[in-house]
Design an enzyme around this catalytic site. Structure first.
Site, short mmCIF file in Angstrom:
data_model
loop_
_atom_site.label_atom_id
_atom_site.label_comp_id
_atom_site.label_asym_id
_atom_site.label_seq_id
_atom_site.Cartn_x
_atom_site.Cartn_y
_atom_site.Cartn_z
N GLU A 220 -0.12 -1.54 5.60
CA GLU A 220 0.97 -1.21 6.51
C GLU A 220 0.87 0.24 6.98
O GLU A 220 1.19 0.55 8.14
CB GLU A 220 2.32 -1.44 5.81
CG GLU A 220 3.54 -1.39 6.75
CD GLU A 220 4.05 0.02 6.99
OE1 GLU A 220 4.84 0.22 7.96
OE2 GLU A 220 3.69 0.95 6.22
N ASP B 7 0.81 -1.22 0.00
CA ASP B 7 0.00 0.00 0.00
C ASP B 7 0.84 1.27 0.00
O ASP B 7 1.99 1.28 0.43
CB ASP B 7 -0.96 0.01 1.19
CG ASP B 7 -0.25 -0.08 2.54
OD1 ASP B 7 0.72 -0.84 2.64
OD2 ASP B 7 -0.69 0.61 3.48
#
Length: 372
Positions: free
Chosen positions: A139, A77
């Site tokens: 994350e 991400d």
């Protein structure tokens, strides 16, 4: 390595939208790449639990059993603004976005380095250790994806997490506990002009509590912050509800827990004085860890840096990463600097040379070059 292929891969991934909890397209791309490289690939159900479009992506590649199995990890991400990213290569070797988004080198530089290292190893037929790869989701949302992974699947007891800014050759050996908390204060609404004595002012209770707390640095290992406050319905109504959100960070997990208890006590006392109630809901996002400087995971990385003539440096970080979860599950790791600079901003950049250096380091770690 093949620098053109490395850059092509990085540029291609930058063009794929992968904001937190919407990493599906990138996950499919990476699953295809790992399968082509001979990995046994598995996607977990973390996305279903977190409200995302895909899960964490794990891959295993068999190798020389005389060498330690190692885990290499990056997250899929990117922070916003990230939709519609375009990578631009400048004449001096810098790579930036077009200026209206982040670049996504955090953490696509790490993903690209892992892929190019694996492709180079296969292309050249290089002997290598057993390799595990974990590409995580969410994350940037306090490492929630890694928090949902089933660590019983891993053979590795050591890991390299490609997710740190700074000069290549730098590694973070410790990181803090991060506790998030929400405080809800409930008072009593009343008209501020006609019946002010009948009300219990929730925002005033919050203000009194905040003024009694030490914001910022609490001690040399611990910080406390309240960053959001909401309350009230109208200018002439005494607010009966106030919600605050904050966080505590500490290199000592015990100190973090002690600080959250202190925060709770201060809000409870402030509420009781005014006839209000205060409810604090804490969430432990990640727990502190420290990797010993003499541990093999550190010495191996130091040897590889020396092999390439790169300055080696260990540093603490006050930010979290997936390595916090790895440590909690008995995997000793380092978070290594990965060709990312000015992260979480539109000024984010990487360079061709940094991408080459980190790819070389990862290749050496995978092949055990500095261990022979």
């Amino acid at each position: 390595m093949n620098t053109k292929r490395l850059l092509d891969t990085f540029f291609e991934m930058v063009s794929v939208d992968s904001p937190s909890l919407d990493e599906r397209k990138l996950c499919d791309y990476l699953a295809s790449c790992l399968t082509e490289l001979g990995f046994a690939v598995y996607e977990d159900d973390a996305g279903e639990h977190l409200g995302g479009t895909c899960g964490n992506l794990f891959g295993y590649l068999d190798g020389d059993a005389t060498l330690e199995t190692l885990l290499f990890s990056s997250h899929m991400d990117t922070v916003e603004p990230s939709r519609g990213k375009t990578a631009v290569l400048h004449g001096d070797g810098r790579i930036t976005s077009a200026g209206d988004t982040v670049l996504g080198a955090d953490d696509l530089a790490g993903v690209a380095a892992i892929l190019e290292a694996l492709r180079s190893i296969r292309e050249q037929g290089l002997p290598h250790r057993p390799i595990e790869v974990l590409f995580t989701i969410a994350e940037e949302f306090y490492c929630r994806g890694a928090g949902r992974f089933d660590y019983s699947r891993l053979k590795s007891r050591e890991a390299y997490v490609l997710d740190l800014s700074g000069p290549v050759g730098t590694a973070a050996y410790k990181a803090p506990t991060i506790l998030s908390f929400t405080v809800t204060i409930t008072g009593k609404a009343a008209h501020a002009g006609f019946a002010s004595k009948d009300g219990v002012h929730a925002i005033a209770v919050a203000a009194k509590a905040i003024s009694s707390l030490q914001m910022g640095q609490v001690d040399d290992e611990t910080t406390c912050n309240i960053g959001l406050i909401e309350g009230g319905t109208a200018r002439n109504i005494i607010p009966d509800r106030c919600t605050l959100k904050g966080e505590i960070r500490s290199y000592s997990h015990a100190k973090a827990l002690k600080q959250i208890e202190h925060v709770k006590r201060i809000f409870d006392e402030s509420a009781a004085i005014s006839g209000a109630t205060a409810e604090l809901e804490p969430v432990c996002d990640i727990e502190a860890y420290e990797t010993g400087c003499e541990h093999p995971v550190v010495k191996r990385f130091e040897s590889v840096c020396s092999f390439f003539g790169l300055p080696f440096a260990l540093t603490p970080t006050f930010g979290g990463s997936d390595n916090n979860h790895f440590a909690k599950h008995g995997i000793t790791g380092l978070v290594i600097a990965t060709a990312m600079n000015s992260c979480h901003s539109r000024e984010e950049y990487t360079t061709v040379s940094e991408l080459e250096w980190i790819t070389g380091l990862v290749t050496a770690l995978m092949t055990g070059t500095a261990e022979t």
